[in-house]
Scaffold this motif. Structure first.
Motif, mmCIF file in Angstrom:
data_model
loop_
_atom_site.group_PDB
_atom_site.id
_atom_site.type_symbol
_atom_site.label_atom_id
_atom_site.label_comp_id
_atom_site.label_asym_id
_atom_site.label_seq_id
_atom_site.Cartn_x
_atom_site.Cartn_y
_atom_site.Cartn_z
ATOM 1 N N LYS A 71 0.868 -1.363 -0.080
ATOM 2 C CA LYS A 71 0.045 0.005 0.074
ATOM 3 C C LYS A 71 0.883 1.172 0.003
ATOM 4 N N PRO A 72 0.091 2.278 -0.253
ATOM 5 C CA PRO A 72 1.115 3.484 -0.681
ATOM 6 C C PRO A 72 1.690 4.105 0.902
ATOM 7 N N LEU A 73 2.770 4.905 0.789
ATOM 8 C CA LEU A 73 3.413 5.596 1.905
ATOM 9 C C LEU A 73 2.262 6.173 2.751
ATOM 10 N N ASP A 74 1.660 6.907 2.041
ATOM 11 C CA ASP A 74 0.654 7.842 2.736
ATOM 12 C C ASP A 74 -0.480 6.995 3.498
ATOM 13 N N TYR A 75 -0.739 5.815 3.114
ATOM 14 C CA TYR A 75 -1.576 4.972 3.890
ATOM 15 C C TYR A 75 -0.839 4.697 5.307
ATOM 16 N N GLN A 76 0.525 4.149 5.013
ATOM 17 C CA GLN A 76 1.265 3.503 6.180
ATOM 18 C C GLN A 76 1.422 4.681 7.026
ATOM 19 N N GLN A 77 1.419 5.814 6.842
ATOM 20 C CA GLN A 77 1.782 6.894 7.856
ATOM 21 C C GLN A 77 0.545 7.798 8.267
ATOM 22 N N ASP A 78 -0.704 7.064 7.876
ATOM 23 C CA ASP A 78 -1.935 7.822 8.189
ATOM 24 C C ASP A 78 -2.386 7.401 9.536
ATOM 25 N N PHE A 79 -2.098 8.249 10.401
ATOM 26 C CA PHE A 79 -2.439 7.869 11.885
ATOM 27 C C PHE A 79 -3.844 7.633 12.192
ATOM 28 N N ALA A 80 -4.639 8.746 11.654
ATOM 29 C CA ALA A 80 -5.927 8.998 11.872
ATOM 30 C C ALA A 80 -6.749 7.486 11.330
ATOM 31 N N LEU A 81 -6.565 7.375 9.991
ATOM 32 C CA LEU A 81 -7.133 6.289 9.417
ATOM 33 C C LEU A 81 -6.912 4.851 10.048
ATOM 34 N N LEU A 82 -5.443 4.606 10.339
ATOM 35 C CA LEU A 82 -5.006 3.375 10.821
ATOM 36 C C LEU A 82 -5.595 3.425 12.152
ATOM 37 N N PHE A 114 5.983 -0.222 10.854
ATOM 38 C CA PHE A 114 5.914 0.203 9.521
ATOM 39 C C PHE A 114 7.324 0.629 9.020
ATOM 40 N N HIS A 115 7.865 1.670 9.932
ATOM 41 C CA HIS A 115 8.924 2.314 9.413
ATOM 42 C C HIS A 115 10.129 1.509 9.480
ATOM 43 N N MET A 116 10.156 0.766 10.529
ATOM 44 C CA MET A 116 11.322 -0.091 10.697
ATOM 45 C C MET A 116 11.350 -1.183 9.508
ATOM 46 N N TRP A 117 10.214 -1.799 9.216
ATOM 47 C CA TRP A 117 10.036 -2.516 8.292
ATOM 48 C C TRP A 117 10.650 -2.142 6.648
ATOM 49 N N ARG A 118 10.008 -0.823 6.484
ATOM 50 C CA ARG A 118 10.665 -0.234 5.363
ATOM 51 C C ARG A 118 12.059 0.093 4.995
ATOM 52 N N GLN A 119 12.732 0.139 6.217
ATOM 53 C CA GLN A 119 14.285 0.481 6.262
ATOM 54 C C GLN A 119 14.839 -1.060 6.123
ATOM 55 N N THR A 120 14.254 -2.236 6.492
ATOM 56 C CA THR A 120 14.740 -3.499 6.634
ATOM 57 C C THR A 120 13.936 -4.369 5.626
ATOM 58 N N ARG A 121 13.213 -5.246 6.143
ATOM 59 C CA ARG A 121 12.514 -5.897 5.240
ATOM 60 C C ARG A 121 11.111 -6.128 6.063
ATOM 61 N N TRP A 122 9.970 -6.468 5.157
ATOM 62 C CA TRP A 122 8.788 -6.918 5.690
ATOM 63 C C TRP A 122 8.539 -8.086 6.174
ATOM 64 N N PRO A 123 7.872 -8.320 7.359
ATOM 65 C CA PRO A 123 7.888 -9.864 7.879
ATOM 66 C C PRO A 123 6.988 -10.723 7.126
ATOM 67 N N GLY A 124 6.958 -11.938 7.153
ATOM 68 C CA GLY A 124 6.197 -12.729 6.784
ATOM 69 C C GLY A 124 4.803 -12.962 7.565
ATOM 70 N N HIS A 125 3.866 -13.705 7.455
ATOM 71 C CA HIS A 125 2.675 -14.014 8.186
ATOM 72 C C HIS A 125 3.056 -14.131 9.628
#
Length: 568
Positions: free
Chosen positions: A35-46, A101-112
């Motif tokens: 999903k877009p970065l804007d979504y991953q940083q949208d505190f109110a929506l999340l 989300f910020h850490m995973w973007r800097q490293t790698r996204w985890p699996g399930h």
């Protein structure tokens, strides 16, 4: 509102019964790497989507869906609405999710599997935050049920951990340690803290009172120690540097006042252990008490003449009665009683405390609670929870364990909180376990207790502040209080050389924070005497004179410093 507490308990029970469904929904939220970065940083929506995970299944009524908001509003109405400052709030699972989300973007996204693990952690944080808020709702509409309600909350906390899968961070085991968490954020009003302290003293069992105050004293002192070390390092000055002592003593009226009151409870329990011969419990209490003294051992042990005025908060403890005279408020009367009790207890118990402190310092160990560094108690839960992102073998330590000595394993646990792949090495180093600081803290406490124990009746040289009416100004032969310690937003007083200029809004803020001995309005603004003069002038053995205070201001000042002020 009358049914808020039982309704909240029922709601949390329902959530725990449907943990798996809620965690699956949270896991779906976490699976957003495409999903877009804007979504991953949208505190109110999340936040909205996260909260829907707790309501989007059968069994939760429409009324129950509003309970979380009601709980937050009740907390704010009790005087604990956080100031609008970034990060000044209770531990928030959505904030932790955005950080992940910020850490995973800097490293790698985890699996399930990795996402599911963190989804459980976020669920636990949601429940722990609710339990912390409920700790301050024990007295709503049923004061005599506070003890029973506290037991209910402990049962819910036990159920939370028994339902958690293996490998989850324990966060906190004892519900009584969530009281300081609930009161972590800074607020504009200070009255709520003292109101809660009074309710705890009046309605809970001795065992509950001691543990709550042990939690408050140790987490509160840890906050002040961390602040002290940070200021010392950033300014490149020693811990006992005059400027640092003046700053921390003046700016921490609330924390020092609550520490003092909590220490009264712990010292009373310590005295009982001395009488009963319970050595294990005595050592535990001695450890907690020494932590309580650690931010300023000299003030808490050997400058009892200054301790009282530093803990006084003018607008809470003093008022004007119907006859126009300054008097203590009920809150002020209670505080003065605590001060008298504290002074008697620390004088009487300094010798055995010195022996216990010396024994603890000699024993050493790889980890001491003097080395834990953080902002507020709520931040500890954030640090412990966020570390779970690495899926390393999670030591079975909880928040309480950070305030008990331990071995290298515990030291590694605390050191590892900020050792994350996306955190800069210099930041990790900044918060690394500070061995030299730990040793200095232990030595300062031991030295202060030794001085008091060796001369229990000794008193330091202290000056007096003389209040002189304006009509008697010509008779004054003592030095005037330097204008450095008299601040004003009144331009005429500044022009006349009678005070130092201070921004009006800043002056009123400092007044609210308890930084003044007395303050009053003038035709052109406000004027106040700062608490700096306690250590810089009176504490140095120098007398000073204040001429022409209004009658009520003079009465207030006398109540704020009853042992240091003399009226001429």
């Amino acid at each position: 509102m009358t049914a808020l507490f039982p309704a909240q308990v029922e709601f949390l029970q329902a959530l725990l019964a449907r943990r798996s469904e809620i965690v699956e929904c949270i896991d779906h939220l976490l699976n957003c790497q495409k999903k877009p970065l804007d979504y991953q940083q949208d505190f109110a929506l999340l936040t909205r989507q996260f909260n829907e995970c707790f309501h989007a299944f059968t069994g939760i009524t429409r009324e129950q869906q509003t309970l979380r908001l009601q709980l937050e509003h009740a907390h704010w109405a009790s005087g604990f609405k956080p100031r609008a400052q970034h990060g000044n709030d209770l531990v928030d699972p959505v904030e932790q999710m955005l950080r992940a989300f910020h850490m995973w973007r800097q490293t790698r996204w985890p699996g399930h599997k990795g996402r599911l693990h963190f989804a459980h952690t976020l669920f636990n944080l949601y429940v722990v935050r609710s339990l912390a808020l409920l700790c301050l709702r024990l007295w709503d509409d049923a004061t005599n049920a506070a003890g029973a309600r506290l037991s209910q909350l402990q049962q819910l906390l036990n159920l939370l951990w028994s339902s958690s899968p293996p490998g989850q961070p324990g966060l906190v085991r004892d519900i009584r340690w969530l009281f300081p968490v609930a009161m972590s954020p800074t607020t504009d009003s200070l009255a709520g803290y003292f109101a809660v302290a009074a309710r705890i003293a009046e309605s809970l069992s001795a065992a509950d009172r001691v543990e709550i105050q042990a939690a408050w004293v140790q987490t509160g002192a840890g906050h002040l120690r961390s602040q002290l070390r940070d200021l010392s390092v950033r300014r490149g000055i020693a811990l006992d540097a005059r400027d640092l002592v003046l700053l921390t003593r003046m700016s921490n009226a609330l924390d020092v006042a609550l520490l003092m009151e909590g220490l009264v409870t712990l010292l009373e329990a310590y005295a009982q252990c001395l009488q009963s011969g319970d050595e294990r419990r005595r050592r535990e209490l001695a450890c907690a008490i020494c932590q309580g003294l650690s931010p300023d051992p000299e003030l808490f042990v050997n400058r009892l003449d200054l301790l009282g005025p530093y803990t006084m908060i003018e607008q809470l403890f003093v008022t004007v009665d119907a006859e126009g005279h300054a008097v203590y408020t009920p809150m002020g009367q209670r505080h003065m009683t605590s001060l008298r009790q504290y002074k008697e207890l620390i004088l009487r118990l300094a010798l055995p405390l010195y022996a216990d402190c010396r024994e603890q310092n000699a024993a050493g160990g790889a980890y001491s609670p003097y080395g834990v560094l953080y902002g507020f108690a709520s931040n500890l839960l954030e640090l412990i929870a966020f570390k779970s992102l690495l899926r390393e073998a999670t030591p079975q330590f909880s928040m309480e364990d950070a305030f008990r000595g331990g071995d290298a394993g515990k030291c590694a646990w605390v050191n590892g909180w900020r050792n994350l792949p996306h955190v800069k090495p210099e930041l990790v180093e900044q918060y690394a376990y500070p061995q030299q600081f730990v040793e200095t803290m232990g030595a300062r406490i031991e030295h202060a207790l030794q001085l008091r124990a060796s001369a229990p009746d000794a008193t330091a040289a202290v000056g007096r502040l003389f209040i002189v009416p304006a009509e008697d100004a010509d008779t004054v032969h003592r030095a005037a209080l330097p204008t450095l310690y008299i601040v004003t937003s009144d331009p005429q007083l500044v022009a006349a050389g009678k005070a130092t200029a201070k921004d009006h809004g800043d002056l009123l803020h400092c007044r609210d924070e308890g930084e003044f001995l007395v303050s009053y309005a003038t035709a052109g603004g406000w004027v106040a005497i700062t608490k700096d003069m306690l250590s810089a002038v009176l504490g140095a053995g120098q007398d000073a004179t204040v001429v022409g205070l209004p009658t009520i201001a003079a009465e207030v000042l006398t109540l704020m410093c009853p042992e240091l002020v003399q009226t001429q």
